[in-house]
Scaffold this motif. Sequence first.
Motif, short mmCIF file in Angstrom:
data_model
loop_
_atom_site.label_atom_id
_atom_site.label_comp_id
_atom_site.label_asym_id
_atom_site.label_seq_id
_atom_site.Cartn_x
_atom_site.Cartn_y
_atom_site.Cartn_z
N TRP A 1 -8.10 -2.68 11.34
CA TRP A 1 -8.56 -3.20 10.06
C TRP A 1 -9.92 -3.87 10.24
O TRP A 1 -10.32 -4.23 11.33
CB TRP A 1 -7.53 -4.20 9.51
N ARG B 1 -12.67 6.24 8.62
CA ARG B 1 -12.23 5.63 7.36
C ARG B 1 -13.41 5.61 6.38
O ARG B 1 -14.54 5.28 6.76
CB ARG B 1 -11.74 4.20 7.59
N SER C 1 -8.81 -0.84 4.20
CA SER C 1 -9.51 -1.51 5.31
C SER C 1 -8.87 -2.85 5.67
O SER C 1 -9.23 -3.44 6.70
CB SER C 1 -10.99 -1.72 4.96
N ASN D 1 -14.25 3.64 3.21
CA ASN D 1 -13.79 2.52 2.40
C ASN D 1 -13.99 2.78 0.91
O ASN D 1 -13.18 2.35 0.08
CB ASN D 1 -14.51 1.24 2.81
N VAL E 1 0.83 -1.19 0.00
CA VAL E 1 0.00 0.00 0.00
C VAL E 1 0.87 1.25 0.00
O VAL E 1 1.93 1.29 0.64
CB VAL E 1 -0.94 -0.03 1.22
N ARG F 1 -3.51 -1.04 -2.47
CA ARG F 1 -4.21 -2.04 -1.67
C ARG F 1 -5.42 -1.39 -1.01
O ARG F 1 -5.48 -0.17 -0.88
CB ARG F 1 -3.30 -2.63 -0.59
N THR F 2 -6.35 -2.20 -0.55
CA THR F 2 -7.53 -1.71 0.16
C THR F 2 -7.15 -1.36 1.58
O THR F 2 -6.65 -2.21 2.33
CB THR F 2 -8.63 -2.78 0.15
N SER G 1 -3.35 3.81 -1.94
CA SER G 1 -3.39 3.21 -3.28
C SER G 1 -2.61 1.91 -3.26
O SER G 1 -1.78 1.68 -2.37
CB SER G 1 -2.82 4.17 -4.33
N ASN H 1 -11.18 4.77 -0.08
CA ASN H 1 -9.89 4.19 0.32
C ASN H 1 -9.02 5.21 1.05
O ASN H 1 -7.82 5.33 0.81
CB ASN H 1 -9.14 3.65 -0.91
#
Length: 119
Positions: A53, A72, A30, A74, A2, A27-28, A25, A77
């Motif tokens: 997470w 957060r 969360s 999602n 990430v 990877r996700t 960016s 992101n």
Amino acid sequence: QVQLVESGGGLVQAGGSLRLSCAASGRTISLYTTGWFRQAPGKEREFVAAISWSVGNTYYADSVKGRFTISRDNAKNTVYLQMNSLKSEDTAVYYCAAARPDRQEYDYWGQGTQVTVSS
């Protein structure tokens, strides 16, 4: 892996508010525990807040509890740090960091964003 980019820092008067953003960016976000840290001149880096997470449990340093909120989005992101009732002692470079669930340490860091609170 990430990649993290912080934004939203700036100059604000004591008592004011700022919202920092940490855009992820690659990877996700969360899938990671994401934390905010800060480092003031001549001081060591310190923990500010974190969001776990998946479930999204939140944790705060005593010095910011009740004034700062980590969240957060999602869909975007992105992790945010809403900072209210800012004090001069909040002046620092703020860093976003991410830790994999199977790791105790934060392995991924952003470049930092400067927050300056004038009294």
